[in-house]
Scaffold this active site. Structure first.
Site, short mmCIF file in Angstrom:
data_model
loop_
_atom_site.label_atom_id
_atom_site.label_comp_id
_atom_site.label_asym_id
_atom_site.label_seq_id
_atom_site.Cartn_x
_atom_site.Cartn_y
_atom_site.Cartn_z
N ASP A 1 0.89 -1.16 0.00
CA ASP A 1 0.00 0.00 0.00
C ASP A 1 0.92 1.21 0.00
O ASP A 1 1.56 1.52 1.01
CB ASP A 1 -0.88 -0.02 1.26
CG ASP A 1 -1.74 1.23 1.37
OD1 ASP A 1 -1.49 2.22 0.65
OD2 ASP A 1 -2.67 1.23 2.20
N ASN B 1 1.53 5.66 -10.53
CA ASN B 1 0.21 5.51 -11.16
C ASN B 1 -0.92 5.27 -10.17
O ASN B 1 -2.07 5.64 -10.43
CB ASN B 1 0.27 4.34 -12.17
CG ASN B 1 -1.10 3.89 -12.58
OD1 ASN B 1 -1.77 4.53 -13.40
ND2 ASN B 1 -1.57 2.78 -12.00
N TYR C 1 -10.26 14.60 -5.06
CA TYR C 1 -9.49 14.05 -6.18
C TYR C 1 -8.81 15.17 -6.98
O TYR C 1 -7.62 15.08 -7.30
CB TYR C 1 -10.45 13.25 -7.07
CG TYR C 1 -9.81 12.53 -8.22
CD1 TYR C 1 -9.03 11.38 -8.00
CD2 TYR C 1 -9.98 12.96 -9.54
CE1 TYR C 1 -8.45 10.70 -9.06
CE2 TYR C 1 -9.40 12.27 -10.60
CZ TYR C 1 -8.63 11.15 -10.36
OH TYR C 1 -8.06 10.47 -11.41
N LYS D 1 -4.79 15.65 -7.42
CA LYS D 1 -4.15 15.59 -8.74
C LYS D 1 -3.51 16.93 -9.11
O LYS D 1 -2.46 16.97 -9.75
CB LYS D 1 -5.16 15.15 -9.81
CG LYS D 1 -5.65 13.72 -9.63
CD LYS D 1 -4.51 12.70 -9.66
CE LYS D 1 -5.00 11.27 -9.76
NZ LYS D 1 -3.92 10.29 -9.79
P1 NAP Z 1 -8.19 1.56 -11.56
O1 NAP Z 1 -8.57 0.77 -12.74
O2 NAP Z 1 -9.15 1.76 -10.46
O3 NAP Z 1 -6.81 0.95 -10.96
C1 NAP Z 1 -6.23 1.55 -9.85
C2 NAP Z 1 -4.90 0.89 -9.55
O4 NAP Z 1 -4.33 1.56 -8.41
C3 NAP Z 1 -5.05 -0.57 -9.18
O5 NAP Z 1 -4.02 -1.30 -9.79
C4 NAP Z 1 -4.91 -0.57 -7.66
O6 NAP Z 1 -4.30 -1.74 -7.16
C5 NAP Z 1 -3.95 0.58 -7.46
N1 NAP Z 1 -4.01 1.11 -6.10
C6 NAP Z 1 -5.04 1.73 -5.47
N2 NAP Z 1 -4.70 2.05 -4.22
C7 NAP Z 1 -3.41 1.61 -4.05
C8 NAP Z 1 -2.51 1.66 -2.97
N3 NAP Z 1 -2.85 2.22 -1.80
N4 NAP Z 1 -1.28 1.13 -3.13
C9 NAP Z 1 -0.92 0.57 -4.31
N5 NAP Z 1 -1.74 0.50 -5.38
C10 NAP Z 1 -2.98 1.02 -5.24
O7 NAP Z 1 -7.76 3.03 -11.99
P2 NAP Z 1 -7.15 3.58 -13.36
O8 NAP Z 1 -8.24 4.19 -14.12
O9 NAP Z 1 -6.28 2.58 -14.00
O10 NAP Z 1 -6.28 4.78 -12.77
C11 NAP Z 1 -4.86 4.77 -12.73
C12 NAP Z 1 -4.38 6.17 -12.47
O11 NAP Z 1 -4.84 7.02 -13.51
C13 NAP Z 1 -4.92 6.76 -11.16
O12 NAP Z 1 -3.94 7.55 -10.54
C14 NAP Z 1 -6.07 7.63 -11.63
O13 NAP Z 1 -6.35 8.66 -10.74
C15 NAP Z 1 -5.54 8.12 -12.96
N6 NAP Z 1 -6.59 8.57 -13.88
C16 NAP Z 1 -7.54 7.71 -14.36
C17 NAP Z 1 -8.51 8.18 -15.23
C18 NAP Z 1 -9.57 7.29 -15.83
O14 NAP Z 1 -10.48 7.81 -16.50
N7 NAP Z 1 -9.54 6.00 -15.64
C19 NAP Z 1 -8.52 9.53 -15.60
C20 NAP Z 1 -7.56 10.37 -15.07
C21 NAP Z 1 -6.58 9.88 -14.23
P3 NAP Z 1 -5.11 -2.96 -6.46
O15 NAP Z 1 -6.30 -3.24 -7.33
O16 NAP Z 1 -4.09 -4.05 -6.46
O17 NAP Z 1 -5.48 -2.51 -5.09
#
Ligand code: NAP
Length: 250
Positions: free
Chosen positions: A65, A92, A157, A161
């Site tokens: 974590d 990420n 959020y 960010k």
């Molecule tokens: P996601 O599908 O929800 O995946 C999130 C990832 O973060 C998972 O692999 C999760 O791991 C990991 N995670 C969460 N809490 C954690 C912790 N405390 N320690 C280590 N790992 C942790 O999200 P995503 O869409 O791929 O997002 C990835 C990044 O892109 C994030 O920073 C998000 O804010 C950013 N982002 C996403 C979007 C979008 O539209 N999807 C847009 C803008 C920015 P586990 O499942 O193993 O817990």
């Protein structure tokens, strides 16, 4: 673009799912050896490791974590003992806990900041320490379009960010002269678990605001991450690069 990351050691936080997973695949396809950090999704992380092994690449898994200093210390002890150096860090990992400002719990404010911002701080500090010894390194922070333009219910959020973008610039000022480039990528709406609920609720309306006329795919983000991780981006530092189909300027 052909990007050569042969022999580079990369760490992707939150690499088990979504954008992080795609970054792992993209970096590993370019030749990097990737350490996949995950928190809860052990099975998914194991599947991913098997997938990259199937394609002939090596990788490692490490549960942590990243908001917890002790866990990050253990993660980086592993990296130091196993590889001695680190070339690429992708900060990420991130979560959402949306709510209207007046209903937002302090614990939800804190948790979102702890994962996105405190986690990036902890990992960047440890990574920079190792990278400085080699006078070389790439740190890529996955921020969000929410740093520039956000929807209702995202005070925690958007501020986390936005803070990550400022953190990127502050680190770039300190580390650029030491051969380490620090940049941020700001994804728009990307098709992952994280955006599913928002897309379900207001997908049509959101699509109308995206000039490209489509949601982003994880690979759209992973491609720019791979570029920023490569030598071809050596003169780029402290930048915040949007990958949002034009959403932030519409
Ligand atoms: P996601 O599908 O929800 O995946 C999130 C990832 O973060 C998972 O692999 C999760 O791991 C990991 N995670 C969460 N809490 C954690 C912790 N405390 N320690 C280590 N790992 C942790 O999200 P995503 O869409 O791929 O997002 C990835 C990044 O892109 C994030 O920073 C998000 O804010 C950013 N982002 C996403 C979007 C979008 O539209 N999807 C847009 C803008 C920015 P586990 O499942 O193993 O817990």
């Amino acid at each position: 673009m052909h990007l050569d990351l042969t022999d580079k050691i990369a760490l992707v936080t939150g690499g088990s799912r979504g954008i992080g997973r795609e970054c792992v695949l993209r970096l590993s396809r370019s030749g990097a050896r990737v350490i996949i950090n995950y928190n809860k999704s052990r099975e998914k992380a194991e599947e991913l490791l098997a997938k990259i092994a199937h394609h002939g690449s090596e990788g490692d898994l490490f549960q942590a974590d990243i908001s917890q200093p002790d866990a990050v210390e253990m993660l980086f002890s592993f990296v130091r003992e196993r590889f001695e150096n680190l070339d690429i860090l992708v900060n990420n990992a991130g979560i959402i806990k949306d709510n209207l400002l007046l209903s937002m719990k302090l614990s939800d404010w804190d948790r979102v900041h702890d994962v996105s911002l405190r986690g990036a701080f902890l990992c960047t500090k440890s990574a920079a320490e190792m990278m400085m010894l080699n006078h070389r390194g790439k740190i890529i922070n996955i921020a969000s379009v929410a740093a520039l333009r956000c929807g209702t219910g995202q005070a925690n959020y958007a501020s986390a960010k936005g803070g990550l973008v400022s953190f990127t610039r502050a680190c770039a000022v300190e580390l650029s002269g030491k051969g380490i480039q620090v940049n941020a990528v700001l994804p728009g709406f990307i098709l992952t678990d994280m955006s599913r609920r928002v897309r379900k609720r207001g997908g049509e309306l959101i699509l109308k605001q995206i000039p490209a006329g489509r949601f982003g795919m994880p690979i759209d983000v992973a491609n720019i991450v791979a570029f920023l991780a490569s030598d071809q981006s050596d003169y780029i530092s402290g930048q915040a690069i949007s990958v949002d189909g034009g959403l932030s300027i519409s």
